[in-house]
Design a protein around this motif. Structure first.
Motif, mmCIF file in Angstrom:
data_model
loop_
_atom_site.group_PDB
_atom_site.id
_atom_site.type_symbol
_atom_site.label_atom_id
_atom_site.label_comp_id
_atom_site.label_asym_id
_atom_site.label_seq_id
_atom_site.Cartn_x
_atom_site.Cartn_y
_atom_site.Cartn_z
ATOM 1 N N GLY A 207 3.604 13.454 -6.016
ATOM 2 C CA GLY A 207 3.586 12.001 -6.009
ATOM 3 C C GLY A 207 2.275 11.451 -6.537
ATOM 4 N N ALA A 208 2.338 10.270 -7.127
ATOM 5 C CA ALA A 208 1.161 9.591 -7.652
ATOM 6 C C ALA A 208 1.218 8.122 -7.262
ATOM 7 N N ASP A 209 0.056 7.487 -7.235
ATOM 8 C CA ASP A 209 -0.002 6.036 -7.121
ATOM 9 C C ASP A 209 0.316 5.460 -8.501
ATOM 10 N N VAL A 210 1.453 4.812 -8.651
ATOM 11 C CA VAL A 210 1.829 4.195 -9.912
ATOM 12 C C VAL A 210 1.301 2.768 -9.894
ATOM 13 N N VAL A 211 0.275 2.517 -10.691
ATOM 14 C CA VAL A 211 -0.405 1.226 -10.681
ATOM 15 C C VAL A 211 0.341 0.253 -11.593
ATOM 16 N N GLU B 201 8.374 14.773 -5.106
ATOM 17 C CA GLU B 201 7.909 13.754 -4.173
ATOM 18 C C GLU B 201 7.972 12.376 -4.834
ATOM 19 N N SER B 202 8.336 11.363 -4.054
ATOM 20 C CA SER B 202 8.412 10.014 -4.612
ATOM 21 C C SER B 202 7.019 9.478 -4.920
ATOM 22 N N HIS B 203 6.931 8.690 -5.985
ATOM 23 C CA HIS B 203 5.679 8.029 -6.314
ATOM 24 C C HIS B 203 5.473 6.809 -5.429
ATOM 25 N N ARG B 204 4.225 6.387 -5.334
ATOM 26 C CA ARG B 204 3.843 5.243 -4.507
ATOM 27 C C ARG B 204 3.489 4.070 -5.419
ATOM 28 N N ARG B 205 4.172 2.987 -5.299
ATOM 29 C CA ARG B 205 3.893 1.822 -6.130
ATOM 30 C C ARG B 205 2.679 1.069 -5.582
ATOM 31 N N VAL B 206 1.761 0.709 -6.495
ATOM 32 C CA VAL B 206 0.580 -0.072 -6.132
ATOM 33 C C VAL B 206 0.495 -1.255 -7.089
ATOM 34 N N ASP B 207 0.641 -2.454 -6.562
ATOM 35 C CA ASP B 207 0.537 -3.659 -7.385
ATOM 36 C C ASP B 207 -0.908 -4.134 -7.398
ATOM 37 N N VAL B 208 -1.435 -4.364 -8.570
ATOM 38 C CA VAL B 208 -2.840 -4.753 -8.725
ATOM 39 C C VAL B 208 -2.911 -6.104 -9.428
#
Length: 393
Positions: free
Chosen positions: A303-307, A334-341
């Motif tokens: 999984g990654a933080d998808v910015v 693993e599911s990615h983690r959405r990060v809104d910036v």
């Protein structure tokens, strides 16, 4: 391969650090094979030479050139490349090191790897699997080399690190993989960012060479960036010269997924920098590029933080939909983690890049005014990474 002999007319510019510099030359072609129809004797061209391989030639010297990329009119890589100085034998390098880069090529070179036996850090990197980790450090993973200055601008824009008496910008180390250019000295952007103090150090992994530290693999490059060079944020991007074939899997950026996996295995926090464009004439690269969709959605199993930058209008809506697709639960991986910036202050940070570093923002021939979204997405990833690094301080 296309060969020409030439005479050096001038040295246009030199960049990089003493001993590992790169130079652009003005060269006149003096000899060509009998079947040549282009780049004929008497014509002039630009040529790139690496100090590490041949030393830097002076005006009047004869050099042998490889000119196939120049003949094909490529963008990145569209220079003649100096293979050798015909009348000068460079000094032998200082003995040491047994990592061979560009292996079995005529210009292969031997370097001392951070991970090879008998070196200062071999013991550190010899820890059992799982015994040495990234300790949660953020690692920005991007596709295009042109995103590097924008990522760094985003890192430096994170405001809590800039107050009076504050800790200052995060210490950033760049890891260059071998999907594009192999010689790190080719990148004028890296040289300028180093000189400006925006990059603390560099690592070259795999077949790439010329970093402050050399590593056999991306995994050891990441560990060296963190534990040898003291990185608070690591940025991993291929060198200049992204290669694509208009096929689903045939592009060098597919390796971004492999890097996300390496970061996950090593206990780091992968921060995915989306390749975004609002101006690319090719539909497959509009919004979130199919390169990011494939590398993150199909190749990356960790999984990654998808910015996701808060872009306005129809482009923002398209990116939002594609990001939701990337971050949906997956049957494999693993599911990615959405990060809104948010974008506040990022445009201003990007506008200041050239003034502060001398680096002109450009991606696929488009600048900030022509494709703002591309640079905002990269800067947003950098800002998020800086925030993660601050939490670890």
């Amino acid at each position: 391969m296309m060969w020409r002999d030439g005479e050096v007319l001038s040295v246009h510019r030199v960049w990089g650090r003493e001993g590992g510099r790169c130079a652009e030359l003005g060269v006149r072609v003096v000899a060509a094979p009998g079947n040549a129809t282009a780049l004929l004797p008497g014509q002039e061209c630009r040529a790139v030479v690496y100090e590490t391989l041949t030393g830097l030639p002076a005006g009047g010297e004869r050099v042998r050139l490889e000119v196939s990329a120049l003949d094909r009119g490529l963008g990145t890589g569209g220079h003649a490349m100096v293979l050798t100085r015909l009348d000068v034998l460079p000094e032998d390098p200082v003995p040491g090191g047994h990592l061979v880069k560009a292996r079995y090529m005529p210009d292969q070179l031997m370097v001392t790897g951070v991970d090879e036996q008998g070196t200062a850090h071999h013991g550190l990197l010899s820890a059992p699997v799982g015994g040495l980790t990234l300790g949660g450090a953020p690692v920005v993973v991007a596709d295009l080399h042109s995103s590097l200055p924008a990522v760094l601008a985003g890192i430096r824009s994170w405001s809590p690190g800039h107050g009076p008496g504050g800790p200052g910008p995060a210490r950033v180390v760049y890891v260059m993989t071998d999907g594009g250019a192999l010689p790190l000295p080719y990148s004028r952007a890296v040289a300028a960012l180093r000189d400006a103090g925006w990059l603390e150090a560099t690592v070259t992994a795999g077949q790439a060479w010329g970093g402050d530290v050399e590593a056999v693999s991306v995994h050891n490059a990441l560990l060296a960036a963190r534990h040898v060079l003291g990185a608070e944020v690591v940025v991993v991007i291929q060198g200049p010269g992204n290669l694509g074939t208009d096929t689903p899997w045939g592009f060098s950026g597919v390796a971004c997924g492999d890097v996300v996996n390496a970061v996950g295995v090593l206990g780091g926090r992968a921060v995915a920098c989306l390749r975004v464009s609002g101006a690319d004439p090719r539909g497959r690269h509009r919004g979130v590029s199919h390169h990011s969709m494939t590398a993150l959605g199909r190749v990356a199993l960790a999984g990654a933080d998808v910015v996701v930058p808060a872009l306005p209008g129809a482009l923002g809506e398209q990116v939002d939909r594609q990001a939701a697709q990337l971050c949906a639960p997956r049957a494999l991986g693993e599911s990615h983690r959405r990060v809104d910036v948010p974008l506040e202050g990022l445009r201003e940070a990007l506008e200041a890049v050239e003034e502060r570093t001398g680096v002109r923002l450009s991606t696929m021939g488009r600048g900030l005014a022509q494709d703002e979204a591309a640079f905002l997405a990269a800067a947003a990833a950098g800002r998020h990474a800086a925030e993660l690094a601050a939490r670890l301080r």
